[in-house]
Design a protein around this motif. Structure first.
Motif, mmCIF file in Angstrom:
data_model
loop_
_atom_site.group_PDB
_atom_site.id
_atom_site.type_symbol
_atom_site.label_atom_id
_atom_site.label_comp_id
_atom_site.label_asym_id
_atom_site.label_seq_id
_atom_site.Cartn_x
_atom_site.Cartn_y
_atom_site.Cartn_z
ATOM 1 N N GLY A 63 48.046 12.210 -0.269
ATOM 2 C CA GLY A 63 48.213 11.581 1.032
ATOM 3 C C GLY A 63 49.073 12.412 1.961
ATOM 4 N N GLN A 64 49.784 11.749 2.844
ATOM 5 C CA GLN A 64 50.615 12.436 3.820
ATOM 6 C C GLN A 64 51.883 12.985 3.186
ATOM 7 N N ASP A 65 52.256 14.203 3.578
ATOM 8 C CA ASP A 65 53.527 14.784 3.168
ATOM 9 C C ASP A 65 54.611 14.131 4.017
ATOM 10 N N LEU A 66 55.280 13.127 3.469
ATOM 11 C CA LEU A 66 56.254 12.348 4.240
ATOM 12 C C LEU A 66 57.499 13.156 4.601
ATOM 13 N N GLY A 67 57.667 14.295 3.978
ATOM 14 C CA GLY A 67 58.821 15.118 4.301
ATOM 15 C C GLY A 67 58.522 16.247 5.273
ATOM 16 N N SER A 68 57.300 16.263 5.823
ATOM 17 C CA SER A 68 56.894 17.379 6.675
ATOM 18 C C SER A 68 57.386 17.265 8.103
ATOM 19 N N SER A 69 57.861 16.080 8.512
ATOM 20 C CA SER A 69 58.407 15.913 9.861
ATOM 21 C C SER A 69 59.334 14.711 9.884
ATOM 22 N N ASP A 70 60.235 14.684 10.871
ATOM 23 C CA ASP A 70 61.213 13.605 10.980
ATOM 24 C C ASP A 70 60.735 12.551 11.978
ATOM 25 N N ASN A 71 60.847 11.287 11.598
ATOM 26 C CA ASN A 71 60.510 10.169 12.485
ATOM 27 C C ASN A 71 59.187 10.366 13.228
ATOM 28 N N PRO A 72 58.112 10.554 12.504
ATOM 29 C CA PRO A 72 56.841 10.807 13.172
ATOM 30 C C PRO A 72 56.270 9.546 13.827
ATOM 31 N N ASP A 73 55.499 9.750 14.891
ATOM 32 C CA ASP A 73 54.710 8.666 15.476
ATOM 33 C C ASP A 73 53.404 8.641 14.686
ATOM 34 N N TYR A 74 53.295 7.711 13.742
ATOM 35 C CA TYR A 74 52.139 7.720 12.852
ATOM 36 C C TYR A 74 50.830 7.515 13.591
ATOM 37 N N GLY A 75 50.871 6.772 14.685
ATOM 38 C CA GLY A 75 49.659 6.601 15.472
ATOM 39 C C GLY A 75 49.140 7.920 16.002
ATOM 40 N N GLU A 76 50.037 8.755 16.489
ATOM 41 C CA GLU A 76 49.630 10.069 17.002
ATOM 42 C C GLU A 76 49.243 11.010 15.874
ATOM 43 N N VAL A 77 49.909 10.880 14.731
ATOM 44 C CA VAL A 77 49.519 11.689 13.568
ATOM 45 C C VAL A 77 48.070 11.404 13.206
ATOM 46 N N LEU A 78 47.696 10.132 13.245
ATOM 47 C CA LEU A 78 46.316 9.748 12.940
ATOM 48 C C LEU A 78 45.355 10.241 14.017
ATOM 49 N N ARG A 79 45.687 9.996 15.271
ATOM 50 C CA ARG A 79 44.775 10.359 16.366
ATOM 51 C C ARG A 79 44.545 11.863 16.443
ATOM 52 N N LYS A 80 45.583 12.649 16.169
ATOM 53 C CA LYS A 80 45.476 14.101 16.317
ATOM 54 C C LYS A 80 45.065 14.805 15.025
ATOM 55 N N GLY A 81 45.389 14.204 13.875
ATOM 56 C CA GLY A 81 45.142 14.886 12.610
ATOM 57 C C GLY A 81 44.052 14.284 11.762
ATOM 58 N N TYR A 82 44.278 13.084 11.272
ATOM 59 C CA TYR A 82 43.337 12.481 10.318
ATOM 60 C C TYR A 82 42.023 12.052 10.959
ATOM 61 N N ASN A 83 42.104 11.367 12.095
ATOM 62 C CA ASN A 83 40.882 10.792 12.671
ATOM 63 C C ASN A 83 39.826 11.831 13.021
ATOM 64 N N PRO A 84 40.182 12.941 13.672
ATOM 65 C CA PRO A 84 39.160 13.970 13.936
ATOM 66 C C PRO A 84 38.552 14.535 12.654
ATOM 67 N N MET A 85 39.369 14.683 11.611
ATOM 68 C CA MET A 85 38.879 15.209 10.337
ATOM 69 C C MET A 85 37.864 14.248 9.707
ATOM 70 N N ILE A 86 38.197 12.952 9.677
ATOM 71 C CA ILE A 86 37.299 11.969 9.082
ATOM 72 C C ILE A 86 36.013 11.849 9.884
ATOM 73 N N GLN A 87 36.116 11.847 11.197
ATOM 74 C CA GLN A 87 34.921 11.748 12.035
ATOM 75 C C GLN A 87 34.019 12.961 11.862
ATOM 76 N N GLU A 88 34.609 14.129 11.721
ATOM 77 C CA GLU A 88 33.811 15.339 11.506
ATOM 78 C C GLU A 88 33.113 15.279 10.151
ATOM 79 N N LEU A 89 33.822 14.830 9.132
ATOM 80 C CA LEU A 89 33.252 14.730 7.789
ATOM 81 C C LEU A 89 32.047 13.797 7.776
#
Length: 255
Positions: A63-89
């Protein structure tokens, strides 16, 4: 070419390996970018007719590397990272296999669920880990999980967050098969089998089966007519008919 994944192709199959074994292949922003690039490359390459996603070392993806950033905005992490990847797949009109070699937890489980097929090692396990850190399943998990196992079981898995063994996953319909021996060889044989099939037809099946969840019967009937018109004009259809008439095995080319 990549820092966090490996990409190679052989026998018409693209192999994408998550390659952070010391972190159980946990996702970072860089891995999101590289996975998206690799999926786009495999989708564009006419010589690639099937895709395998697996993990290096003893995990598929934790899953997500929870130590890779401090106080992340998880919504933006999803919109910018996971969601484009899943939609492409999901949009790639080629079969995608998750070769689950070890634990698939959190977004790693979501990644496996988004694939078209899942082959699990006997060492594999699946965990809806989100609840254990006070979060909600994401990366398509709330879409794919109930469609695979039903609403009641999906709620149970998501809320309780209990580990599911490879054999339990097979019983639930989460995986296509459990490879007890020679895991990579079994995955490779399955991928090569898919790569030798009529790729255009598989892509059309994938496209319109995905659409069917939000469509009524009349829409699905029209989708089938559109798909069949397209498939009927492919070289593979002509080859399939010729092989049938000549009583021989067809040699599909994916065109």
């Amino acid at each position: 070419m990549f820092e966090t994944i490996n990409y190679e192709s052989r026998a018409g199959v693209a192999w994408i390996t998550l390659n952070r074994p010391d972190k159980l292949n946990a996702f970072t922003a860089m891995m999101h970018k590289e996975m998206l690039a690799a999926l786009k490359n495999a989708g564009r390459d006419k010589d690639i007719r099937a895709i395998v996603i697996t993990g290096a070392g003893r995990a598929f993806c934790s899953g997500q590397d929870l130590g890779s950033s401090d106080n992340p905005d998880y919504g933006e992490v999803l919109r910018k990272g996971y969601n484009p990847m899943i939609q492409e797949l999901v949009s790639i009109e080629k079969p995608v296999i998750a070769a689950v070699n070890g634990v698939a937890a959190g977004a790693g489980m979501s990644l496996a669920l988004a694939c078209d097929f899942r082959i699990a090692s006997e060492k594999a396990s699946f965990i809806e880990a989100f609840i254990h850190v006070g979060l909600v399943p994401d990366s398509g998990n709330l879409y794919f999980l109930p469609r695979l196992v039903g609403h009641a079981k999906a709620m149970e898995l998501a809320v309780l967050g209990e580990k599911i063994s490879a054999d339990q996953a097979k019983e639930l319909g989460l995986v296509t098969k459990v490879a007890e021996e020679a895991f990579i060889q079994e995955v490779e044989a399955f991928a090569v089998r898919l790569a030798s099939m009529p790729t255009k037809a598989i892509g059309l099946i994938k496209r319109y089966m995905n659409k069917s969840w939000e469509s009524d019967l009349s829409e699905v009937l029209e989708y089938e007519a559109l798909a069949q018109k397209t498939a009927g004009g492919t070289e593979d259809h002509k080859e399939g008919v010729s092989a049938f008439m000549e009583k021989r095995k067809p040699a599909f080319t994916g065109r």
